[in-house]
Design a protein around this motif. Structure first.
Motif, short mmCIF file in Angstrom:
data_model
loop_
_atom_site.label_atom_id
_atom_site.label_comp_id
_atom_site.label_asym_id
_atom_site.label_seq_id
_atom_site.Cartn_x
_atom_site.Cartn_y
_atom_site.Cartn_z
N THR A 1 45.89 11.72 -49.00
CA THR A 1 47.07 12.32 -48.35
C THR A 1 47.97 11.22 -47.81
O THR A 1 47.53 10.11 -47.58
N TYR A 2 49.24 11.57 -47.59
CA TYR A 2 50.07 10.71 -46.76
C TYR A 2 50.99 11.58 -45.93
O TYR A 2 51.23 12.74 -46.27
N LYS A 3 51.49 10.99 -44.85
CA LYS A 3 52.26 11.78 -43.90
C LYS A 3 53.55 11.04 -43.57
O LYS A 3 53.55 9.83 -43.37
N THR A 4 54.64 11.78 -43.53
CA THR A 4 55.89 11.19 -43.05
C THR A 4 56.34 11.99 -41.83
O THR A 4 55.64 12.88 -41.37
N GLY A 5 57.54 11.69 -41.36
CA GLY A 5 58.04 12.41 -40.19
C GLY A 5 58.28 13.89 -40.45
O GLY A 5 58.24 14.70 -39.55
N THR A 6 58.56 14.25 -41.71
CA THR A 6 58.94 15.65 -41.96
C THR A 6 57.94 16.43 -42.79
O THR A 6 58.00 17.64 -42.87
N TYR A 7 57.02 15.75 -43.47
CA TYR A 7 56.06 16.51 -44.28
C TYR A 7 54.79 15.72 -44.47
O TYR A 7 54.72 14.53 -44.20
N LYS A 8 53.77 16.43 -44.96
CA LYS A 8 52.51 15.78 -45.30
C LYS A 8 52.15 16.17 -46.72
O LYS A 8 52.27 17.34 -47.09
N LEU A 9 51.74 15.22 -47.51
CA LEU A 9 51.44 15.48 -48.91
C LEU A 9 49.95 15.32 -49.15
O LEU A 9 49.36 14.31 -48.78
N HIS A 10 49.33 16.33 -49.75
CA HIS A 10 47.91 16.29 -50.05
C HIS A 10 47.73 16.25 -51.56
O HIS A 10 48.41 16.97 -52.28
N TYR A 11 46.75 15.47 -52.00
CA TYR A 11 46.58 15.26 -53.44
C TYR A 11 45.13 15.51 -53.82
O TYR A 11 44.21 15.09 -53.13
N PHE A 12 44.94 16.24 -54.90
CA PHE A 12 43.59 16.44 -55.40
C PHE A 12 43.59 16.20 -56.90
O PHE A 12 44.44 16.74 -57.60
N GLU A 13 42.61 15.43 -57.36
CA GLU A 13 42.57 15.15 -58.78
C GLU A 13 41.22 15.55 -59.34
O GLU A 13 40.19 15.18 -58.81
N SER A 14 41.24 16.34 -60.39
CA SER A 14 39.99 16.68 -61.02
C SER A 14 39.69 15.63 -62.08
O SER A 14 40.59 15.20 -62.79
N PRO A 15 38.43 15.22 -62.23
CA PRO A 15 38.11 14.21 -63.23
C PRO A 15 38.47 14.64 -64.64
O PRO A 15 38.64 13.81 -65.52
N ALA A 16 38.63 15.96 -64.85
CA ALA A 16 38.96 16.41 -66.20
C ALA A 16 40.45 16.38 -66.47
O ALA A 16 40.89 16.74 -67.54
N GLY A 17 41.26 16.01 -65.49
CA GLY A 17 42.66 15.91 -65.83
C GLY A 17 43.64 16.48 -64.83
O GLY A 17 44.49 15.76 -64.36
N PRO A 18 43.60 17.79 -64.51
CA PRO A 18 44.67 18.36 -63.70
C PRO A 18 44.74 17.78 -62.30
O PRO A 18 43.73 17.44 -61.70
N LYS A 19 45.98 17.67 -61.81
CA LYS A 19 46.17 17.10 -60.48
C LYS A 19 46.95 18.12 -59.65
O LYS A 19 47.93 18.68 -60.11
N LEU A 20 46.50 18.32 -58.43
CA LEU A 20 47.17 19.28 -57.55
C LEU A 20 47.84 18.54 -56.42
O LEU A 20 47.23 17.69 -55.77
N VAL A 21 49.10 18.87 -56.15
CA VAL A 21 49.82 18.23 -55.04
C VAL A 21 50.32 19.32 -54.12
O VAL A 21 51.02 20.23 -54.56
N LEU A 22 49.96 19.24 -52.85
CA LEU A 22 50.34 20.27 -51.88
C LEU A 22 51.18 19.61 -50.81
O LEU A 22 50.81 18.56 -50.29
N ILE A 23 52.32 20.24 -50.48
CA ILE A 23 53.17 19.66 -49.43
C ILE A 23 53.22 20.62 -48.26
O ILE A 23 53.56 21.81 -48.43
#
Lengths: 162, 201
Positions: free
Chosen positions: A84-106
Motif C-alpha cells: 500500500t501507499y498513502k498520500t494526503g488525499t487517498y490510500k492505494l492498496h495493491y494485491f497481486e495473485s501469483p497467477a497474474g491478475p492484480k487488484l488495485v483499491l483506492i
C-alpha cells in the motif's frame, strides 16, 4: 472510510475492470462506453476506465513493486513486497495473485489495512464469477453482471463503507 | 526425496510439511465434493466421444491436452484463491506443492515425486491411484496409442504457464496400458518473463 474505486488488471497489463463509488463527478459526465446498460445509481459510475488513468495507475504500481523488490535483495516471498501507499488525499492498496491478475483499491487515507479484503475479493468474487465461468475467454474485460453486483454488494457491506 | 542441493534445504522441508497439512486441510474442509462415479463416467464419455469424433488416437491425445491446458489456466487461480500460497522458492518446491496441495485439493490423491534429473529440471509423478480411470479398460487398438488421462498433462502445463513456468508434460507409462505404474514426466523448459506494459512512445 470510503472506498473510492477498484481496478483489476490482467497479466497482460490491461485494465479489465474498473468501478468507482461515491464519485462527486458522477453526474457531471455520463460517458457510457459499455455496450450494455449499466445498472447504476447516482453514486456509481461504471465505465471501462478512462484508459489513460488505468495505464497510469498500472505504471505506478508496477514501478513501485519492482523498486521494492530490488531494494529488498532477498529470497523472500514476493507478497511481502509493495502492498500500500498513502498520500494526503487517498490510500492505494495493491494485491497481486501469483497467477497474474492484480487488484488495485483506492480508498480515503484513513482506511485500515485492506490486504485481507483484497484477498477475499479475489477469492470469493473474482475467482468464483470470472475464472470459473467457462464461457468467458480469460484476460478479456469483465462484462459479467453477476460479478459486478456481487462486488458492489461486497464493498458496500464492508464495515466502514459510507 | 532425491533432490539437487538447495540453498535453503531446511526451509523447503518445512514448506513440505506445511504443504502436506494445508493440502489435507483444504481437501477436508474447503472443497465441494461430487460423486467419484459421476466424475469418472463423465470423463469416460468425454474420451469416448473424442475417439468417435477424431478417430485417430494421437489426435485424441492432443485434444485432451488442449482441453487440459484451458482447464489448468483457470484451475490455478482457484488453487491460489483456496490455498493462499504464493510463489514457490524452487522447482522442487513447485513439484512438492503440485503433488501435496494441488492434486490433493482437486482429486484427493497425492502422487509421489521421483526420478529427479541431474540438473533438477525434470521429475516424475507416480500415481498409485487415478480417479479418472475407475471403471476403464482400454480396447486393444487403443492400448498402444491412447493416453487416457492425458488431460492431466494439459492441466499441469496450463496451470504452470500461468505462474510463468513453461513445462513439457508427458505420460511415460500407464497401468491402463498394462504397464506397472502410471507415471507423468514433467520437464521445465524455461522460466517465462512477466509482461511489461507497452511504453507510450
Amino acid at each position: 472510510m470510503t472506498v473510492h474505486s477498484i481496478h483489476i488488471f490482467n497479466k497482460k497489463c490491461e485494465c479489465i475492470y474498473f468501478t468507482e463509488w461515491n464519485n462527486a463527478k458522477a453526474d457531471a459526465s455520463k460517458k457510457d462506453k459499455l455496450l450494455e446498460q449499466s445498472t447504476t445509481t447516482a453514486e456509481e459510475k461504471d465505465v471501462d476506465g478512462d484508459p489513460e488513468t488505468a495505464k497510469l495507475v498500472y505504471g505506478v504500481v508496477f514501478s513501485l513493486r519492482n523498486m521494492a523488490s530490488k531494494l529488498r535483495h532477498s529470497l523472500q516471498n514476493s507478497n511481502q513486497g509493495f502492498s500500500t501507499y498513502k498520500t494526503g488525499t487517498y490510500k492505494l492498496h495493491y494485491f497481486e495473485s501469483p497467477a497474474g491478475p492484480k487488484l488495485v483499491l483506492i480508498t480515503d487515507p484513513n482506511a485500515p489495512n485492506m490486504a485481507e479484503t483484497l484477498q477475499s475479493i479475489y477469492a470469493s468474487v473474482y475467482v468464483e464469477h470470472v475464472v470459473k465461468n467457462a464461457l468467458v475467454k480469460p484476460n478479456t474485460p469483465i462484462r459479467n453482471q453477476l460479478f459486478r453486483s456481487t462486488l458492489d454488494k461486497y464493498v458496500r457491506n464492508l464495515p466502514n463503507f459510507e | 526425496m532425491q533432490g539437487t542441493p538447495q540453498p535453503r534445504s531446511t526451509g523447503s522441508s518445512m514448506q513440505m510439511q506445511r504443504n502436506k497439512q494445508s493440502g489435507d486441510d483444504i481437501w477436508k474442509n474447503r472443497t465441494d465434493k461430487i460423486s467419484a462415479e459421476l466424475f469418472a463416467l463423465t470423463y469416460g464419455s468425454l474420451v469416448a466421444q473424442l475417439v468417435k469424433d477424431y478417430e485417430e488416437y494421437s489426435e485424441v491425445n492432443t485434444q485432451l491436452d488442449k482441453m487440459g491446458y484451458n482447464i489448468g489456466g483457470r484451475l490455478i487461480e482457484d488453487f491460489i484463491a483456496k490455498s493462499g500460497l504464493t510463489k514457490c522458492g524452487s522447482f522442487a518446491d513447485t513439484a512438492d506443492t503440485i503433488s501435496k496441495v494441488g492434486f490433493k485439493m482437486f482429486l484427493g490423491i497425492t502422487p509421489a515425486i521421483s526420478n529427479w534429473s541431474a540438473d533438477g529440471k525434470e521429475f516424475s509423478l507416480i500415481f498409485d491411484e487415478n480417479p479418472l480411470t475407475e471403471f476403464v479398460e482400454l480396447p486393444d487398438e487403443a492400448v498402444r496409442e491412447l493416453w487416457y488421462s492425458n488431460i492431466l498433462c494439459g492441466v499441469l502445463r496450463g496451470a504452470l504457464e500461468m505462474v510463468l513456468l513453461q513445462v513439457e508434460c508427458t505420460f511415460v507409462s500407464d497401468v491402463l496400458r498394462g504397464d506397472d505404474s502410471t507415471e507423468i514426466r514433467v520437464k521445465l523448459v524455461r522460466v517465462l518473463d512477466e509482461e511489461v506494459p507497452a511504453s507510450d512512445e
